[in-house]
Design a protein around this motif. Sequence first.
Motif, PDB file in Angstrom:
ATOM      1  N   GLY A   1       0.794  -1.223   0.000  1.00 32.10           N
ATOM      2  CA  GLY A   1       0.000   0.000   0.000  1.00 32.10           C
ATOM      3  C   GLY A   1       0.822   1.265   0.000  1.00 32.10           C
ATOM      4  N   ALA A   2       0.139   2.365  -0.158  1.00 32.15           N
ATOM      5  CA  ALA A   2       0.676   3.737  -0.198  1.00 32.15           C
ATOM      6  C   ALA A   2       1.417   4.001  -1.504  1.00 32.15           C
TER       7      ALA A   2
ATOM      8  N   GLY B   1       0.607   0.764  -3.423  1.00 34.15           N
ATOM      9  CA  GLY B   1      -0.838   0.518  -3.481  1.00 34.15           C
ATOM     10  C   GLY B   1      -1.500   1.002  -4.750  1.00 34.15           C
ATOM     11  N   TYR B   2      -0.712   1.360  -5.763  1.00 36.26           N
ATOM     12  CA  TYR B   2      -1.312   1.887  -6.993  1.00 36.26           C
ATOM     13  C   TYR B   2      -1.065   0.940  -8.164  1.00 36.26           C
TER      14      TYR B   2
ATOM     15  N   CYS C   1      -2.715  -1.451   3.106  1.00 32.58           N
ATOM     16  CA  CYS C   1      -2.993  -0.027   3.356  1.00 32.58           C
ATOM     17  C   CYS C   1      -3.405   0.660   2.067  1.00 32.58           C
ATOM     18  N   LEU C   2      -4.649   0.430   1.652  1.00 36.07           N
ATOM     19  CA  LEU C   2      -5.149   0.956   0.377  1.00 36.07           C
ATOM     20  C   LEU C   2      -6.276   1.954   0.595  1.00 36.07           C
ATOM     21  N   GLY C   3      -6.576   2.288   1.858  1.00 37.54           N
ATOM     22  CA  GLY C   3      -7.730   3.130   2.165  1.00 37.54           C
ATOM     23  C   GLY C   3      -9.000   2.284   2.152  1.00 37.54           C
TER      24      GLY C   3
ATOM     25  N   LYS D   1     -11.532   0.065  -0.101  1.00 39.37           N
ATOM     26  CA  LYS D   1     -10.749  -0.708  -1.074  1.00 39.37           C
ATOM     27  C   LYS D   1      -9.998  -1.861  -0.382  1.00 39.37           C
TER      28      LYS D   1
ATOM     29  N   GLY E   1      -5.319   1.319   6.504  1.00 41.83           N
ATOM     30  CA  GLY E   1      -5.458   2.689   5.980  1.00 41.83           C
ATOM     31  C   GLY E   1      -4.148   3.433   5.848  1.00 41.83           C
ATOM     32  N   GLY E   2      -4.110   4.595   6.467  1.00 41.79           N
ATOM     33  CA  GLY E   2      -2.948   5.470   6.321  1.00 41.79           C
ATOM     34  C   GLY E   2      -1.749   5.104   7.188  1.00 41.79           C
TER      35      GLY E   2
ATOM     36  N   ASP F   1       1.989   5.261   5.834  1.00 44.38           N
ATOM     37  CA  ASP F   1       2.634   6.579   5.771  1.00 44.38           C
ATOM     38  C   ASP F   1       3.239   6.945   7.124  1.00 44.38           C
TER      39      ASP F   1
ATOM     40  N   ARG G   1      -5.719  15.584  12.482  1.00 42.24           N
ATOM     41  CA  ARG G   1      -5.553  15.176  11.075  1.00 42.24           C
ATOM     42  C   ARG G   1      -6.196  16.194  10.140  1.00 42.24           C
TER      43      ARG G   1
ATOM     44  N   ARG H   1      -9.318  16.697   3.872  1.00 43.87           N
ATOM     45  CA  ARG H   1     -10.138  15.599   4.428  1.00 43.87           C
ATOM     46  C   ARG H   1     -11.514  16.085   4.870  1.00 43.87           C
TER      47      ARG H   1
ATOM     48  N   ARG I   1     -14.659  14.252   3.662  1.00 37.83           N
ATOM     49  CA  ARG I   1     -14.807  12.921   4.257  1.00 37.83           C
ATOM     50  C   ARG I   1     -15.232  13.020   5.707  1.00 37.83           C
TER      51      ARG I   1
HETATM   52  N1  UDP Z   1      -3.850   4.252  -1.171  1.00 38.32           N
HETATM   53  C1  UDP Z   1      -3.320   3.258  -1.961  1.00 38.32           C
HETATM   54  N2  UDP Z   1      -3.962   2.916  -3.108  1.00 38.32           N
HETATM   55  C2  UDP Z   1      -5.095   3.518  -3.513  1.00 38.32           C
HETATM   56  C3  UDP Z   1      -5.665   4.518  -2.695  1.00 38.32           C
HETATM   57  C4  UDP Z   1      -5.005   4.861  -1.503  1.00 38.32           C
HETATM   58  O1  UDP Z   1      -2.286   2.685  -1.625  1.00 38.32           O
HETATM   59  O2  UDP Z   1      -5.618   3.166  -4.577  1.00 38.32           O
HETATM   60  C5  UDP Z   1      -3.160   4.602   0.081  1.00 38.32           C
HETATM   61  C6  UDP Z   1      -2.837   6.072   0.265  1.00 38.32           C
HETATM   62  O3  UDP Z   1      -1.618   6.389  -0.414  1.00 38.32           O
HETATM   63  C7  UDP Z   1      -2.699   6.141   1.769  1.00 38.32           C
HETATM   64  C8  UDP Z   1      -3.711   5.089   2.238  1.00 38.32           C
HETATM   65  O4  UDP Z   1      -3.991   4.264   1.132  1.00 38.32           O
HETATM   66  O5  UDP Z   1      -1.409   5.749   2.142  1.00 38.32           O
HETATM   67  C9  UDP Z   1      -5.071   5.615   2.676  1.00 38.32           C
HETATM   68  O6  UDP Z   1      -4.939   6.611   3.507  1.00 38.32           O
HETATM   69  P1  UDP Z   1      -6.178   7.319   4.169  1.00 38.32           P
HETATM   70  O7  UDP Z   1      -5.637   8.462   4.920  1.00 38.32           O
HETATM   71  O8  UDP Z   1      -7.249   7.546   3.173  1.00 38.32           O
HETATM   72  O9  UDP Z   1      -6.683   6.146   5.111  1.00 38.32           O
HETATM   73  P2  UDP Z   1      -7.376   6.155   6.524  1.00 38.32           P
HETATM   74  O10 UDP Z   1      -6.273   5.970   7.509  1.00 38.32           O
HETATM   75  O11 UDP Z   1      -8.118   7.442   6.664  1.00 38.32           O
HETATM   76  O12 UDP Z   1      -8.254   4.966   6.378  1.00 38.32           O
END
Ligand code: UDP
Length: 240
Positions: free
Chosen positions: A107-108, A135-136, A158-160, A163, A184-185, A188, A211, A218, A221
């Motif tokens: 992810g990320a 994650g892309y 960690c894709l959000g 997803k 999630g995040g 990072d 945040r 944000r 959201r």
């Molecule tokens: N991300 C990813 N692929 C995607 C969309 C998001 O890897 O297609 C990553 C994005 O770079 C970030 C994480 O997923 O590192 C999502 O972070 P966000 O702050 O949205 O997550 P939360 O902690 O709020 O769930």
Amino acid sequence: MRINVLGVGFDNLTLREAIDRGAALLDEAGCHYVVTPNPEIVEVCRENPEAMRAVNGAALVLPDGIGVIKGAAMLGTPLKEKTPGIEFAMGLMGKMAERGKSLYLLGAKPGVAQQAAARLKAQYSGLKIAGTHDGYFKEDAPVVEAIRESGADCVFVCLGAPKQELWMEKNGPATGARLLCGLGGSMDVFAGTVERAPKFWSDHGLEWFYRLCKEPKRVGRMLRLPLFLVHVRQEKRSRK
Ligand code: UDP
């Protein structure tokens, strides 16, 4: 029995109990996944039945923030405490390091997972990093294959949301890993590219506000947070 907050069933565990349960899943046959919904994700699940199914299908559903704890208390079915995904992950990595288990970081943005891997290896001596992937990606199959080949015991996904929850539900078993955690995040934060809110803010239930100040985009959201509280109030009235 899980505690139902607007359709999402949360496990009622302390952080320590959640970490122990997560570590135990590493030794249980089959593939399991962990989700850590906050109010925003609960709202996403209300609008998206597939996300709701993926979240409720997890082996562990942990309340990520104070909002869910407040919601559960308002409904008269309190949860023991908040179990932030990142703290769950930190506890789990400690256990994996002790037991020589391996972790794959998925992810990320490109480069972030590698950076996280280097920092985590230094922080948790004994932790094996089986591999990393950003994650892309367009297709799941090559990523699933890379994880399978790595032989990882656990994958941080960690894709959000939603997803990552949908990805774990669909692809988890094919990765060959025992445990996948949707975080999630957190990647990072592990990489040091995003700071976690200082303790003062999280102790006062204001991590979300911290945040928001750091990432004003944000705000759209975060409007789901008051909506969540409105829905909890409606639910409370309808249960009377
Ligand atoms: N991300 C990813 N692929 C995607 C969309 C998001 O890897 O297609 C990553 C994005 O770079 C970030 C994480 O997923 O590192 C999502 O972070 P966000 O702050 O949205 O997550 P939360 O902690 O709020 O769930």
